[in-house]
Enzyme design. Structure first.
Site: not given
Ligand code: GLC
Ligand code: CA
Length: 558
Positions: A100, A200, A257, A329-330
């Site tokens: 990640d 991310d 993402e 995971h979110d």
């Molecule tokens: C992304 C991740 C999340 C995290 C955020 C800040 O959205 O998937 O889990 O809290 O970034 O890094």
């Protein structure tokens, strides 16, 4: 469309949330040796690419998305030797590991931030966004996890910017030295033999400067960061530079993402020379989100689900590939989120699996999805660990909801739903750990677990395996990877039907997204059934009668 073929187009990916995957030393926290032990399980399922949520050194204020050292593994997850071993063991099995890449921010415990605190005027002050406290906050943005984006830089007369948690200070990408540090780190990891990265929160790296307010959208006087993202220009220069300096040289796979991308920028993001190999399709997960908070979200229906998927498919199929997900995971568990309450069972779970794996795009499964893991029946806010959920609970209460109503509202979306330990068996703690798990195990583990499903040919696991192997079957692979998605009977309610049209072949996917049976007219009389999630199929002369949540994949004209 004539698309240059890349090694990742026909792959199936799987996200591991290491903390909750498999614990080998009894401390209640999943670890890298645990992932190595389960590689054969993943290989058997048909997985090619594994994305690990962060395992770097971290205080875990946001579960590892707050990195204190990009070159170290957190001892709770293992050692660098474990990581090297994982990469090699994966390679032996023709699998690829993605790390990640969390580069919008680091941890406040990172040495850069500590040096900025020690000397805000020095070079490390410029690694972050700092402002003079005496002038007040430079803007009224609300952090994603609640409260203002600006906090005091400890012991100084400065403020610093954090779009996420206050322990996640934003890195200043405008500073070439920061970019250099990030590129060096990426290459260091790619040299180790990684397959690539999941990237991310990347859309946040480009701030609309100078900082300024936007109209406030809640009673706290603050505004959503999305206002700023709409206005910001020029992120492409950063992303192209990153790609040229790093990923391109290794032919690495990247999945972004990306929320709030501008439609006209899709080509830049995932076109042939795009910034990333692919990016997640969040159209269904984002559906119904409210600027007021989770308590105000609109529940998604099967018709909405269909509309979201088809709209995404149409948008990108002449451009590139999206990565399809039903959860991560979110997010809450996909089966609990997309299937109406009361209808969640093995048949409906398999129906959802059929749709998501047969759409055009690169499928990303999330750990436990292949078992049909469900949302957690949390009983109290005390059981919640996730910072985001705790903040949304506060927001719901501030809006006037009772304790009970606020809890109910946030539990529907809580990130902890998907973070409960992986359910390996019906043994204590679901076989995840011999110790006390860091987060409570879902009590349904005696019913839903890997051990009972692996050898059961009717299990959700076996069904996922069959879908994945269909995607890889040389007879259908080209159509399933590159074929166009063409919606069929789009206006028939609660039916999600589409063709995948390849050069020499058409497949038809029919999914009855409701509990009542429904009749579906066939476009063609000759067909072969490739997949069916029910024991039978009621075939009529020109139609099929699908049972509740029945899904089939047909090869047409044979
Ligand atoms: C992304 C991740 C999340 C995290 C955020 C800040 O959205 O998937 O889990 O809290 O970034 O890094
Ligand atoms: Ca452990």
């Amino acid at each position: 469309m004539n698309m240059k073929k890349k090694w990742w187009h026909d792959k199936v990916a799987y996200q591991i949330y290491p903390k909750s995957f498999y614990d080998t030393n009894g401390d209640g926290i999943g670890d890298i040796p645990g992932i190595i032990e389960k590689l054969d399980y993943l290989k058997d399922l048909g997985i090619d690419i594994i994305w690990l949520s962060p395992v770097y050194l971290s205080p875990l204020a946001d579960q590892g998305y707050d990195i204190a050292d990009y070159y170290k593994i957190d001892p709770r997850f293992g050692t660098m030797e474990d990581m090297d071993r994982l990469i090699n063991e994966a390679k032996k099995r023709d699998m690829y590991i993605l790390m990640d890449l969390v580069a919008n921010h680091c941890s406040d415990e990172h040495e850069w931030f500590q040096k900025a605190i020690a000397d805000p005027e020095g070079p490390y002050g410029q690694y972050f966004y700092l402002a003079d406290a005496k002038d007040g906050r430079p803007c009224n943005w609300r952090s994603y996890f609640g409260g203002p984006c600006w906090d005091e830089l400890p012991g100084t007369d400065k403020l610093y910017l954090h779009l996420f948690h206050k322990k996640q200070p934003d890195l200043n990408w405008e500073n070439p030295k920061v970019r250099e540090e990030i590129f060096q780190n990426i290459n260091w990891w790619l040299d180790k033999g990684l397959g690539g990265f999941r990237i991310d929160a990347i859309i946040n790296i480009k701030k609309a400067l100078p900082f300024h307010d936007y109209p406030s959208d809640r009673s706290d006087g603050l505004c959503s960061v999305s206002n700023m993202l709409k206005e910001s220009q020029g992120i492409g220069d950063f992303l192209q530079e990153m790609k040229n300096r790093t990923f391109d040289k290794y032919d690495a796979f990247t999945v972004g993402e990306v929320f709030d991308a501008k439609p006209e920028e899709l080509v830049d993001f995932i076109g042939e020379n795009g910034h990333f190999s692919t990016m997640f399709d969040f159209s269904t997960t984002c559906f119904g989100k409210s600027p007021k908070g989770w308590y105000d979200c609109q529940q998604i229906t099967p018709e909405d689900y269909k509309a979201c998927c088809f709209s995404s498919q149409r948008k990108v199929q002449d451009i590139g590939f999206l990565a399809n997900v039903i959860e991560n995971h979110d997010e809450p568990r996909g089966v609990s989120h997309y299937i109406p309450e009361g209808d969640v069972n093995d048949t409906s779970k398999k129906m959802l699996a059929t749709v998501t794996l047969m759409l055009r795009g690169i499928p990303f499964l999330y750990q436990g999805q292949e078992l049909g893991m469900e949302n957690m029946p949390f009983e109290s806010i005390e059981d919640i660990n996730d910072v985001n959920t705790l903040d949304e609970y506060k927001t719901a209460k501030a809006a006037g909801l009772s304790d009970e109503a606020a809890l109910k509202a946030v539990l529907r979306y809580s990130r902890d739903n998907a973070r409960t330990p992986m359910q390996w068996s019906d043994q204590p703690s679901a076989g995840f750990t011999s110790g006390t798990p860091w987060l409570k195990v879902n009590p349904n583990y005696t019913r839903i677990n890997a051990a009972s499903q692996i050898h059961d040919e009717n299990s959700v696991f076996s069904y996922y395996k069959a879908l994945i192997s269909l995607r890889k079957n040389p007879l259908y692979k080209d159509t399933l990877v590159y074929g166009q998605t063409v919606p069929y009977l789009e206006s028939q309610k609660n039916l999600m039907a589409f063709f995948r049209k390849g050069e020499k072949q058409s497949l038809l996917i029919l999914a009855n997204f409701q509990n009542e049976p429904q009749e579906v007219l066939l476009p063609e009389e000759n067909y072969q059934i490739l997949i069916n999630n029910c024991p039978q199929l009621e075939q009529q002369e020109h139609s099929l009668k699908l049972q509740g949540y029945q899904a089939v994949v047909l090869a047409l004209g044979v």
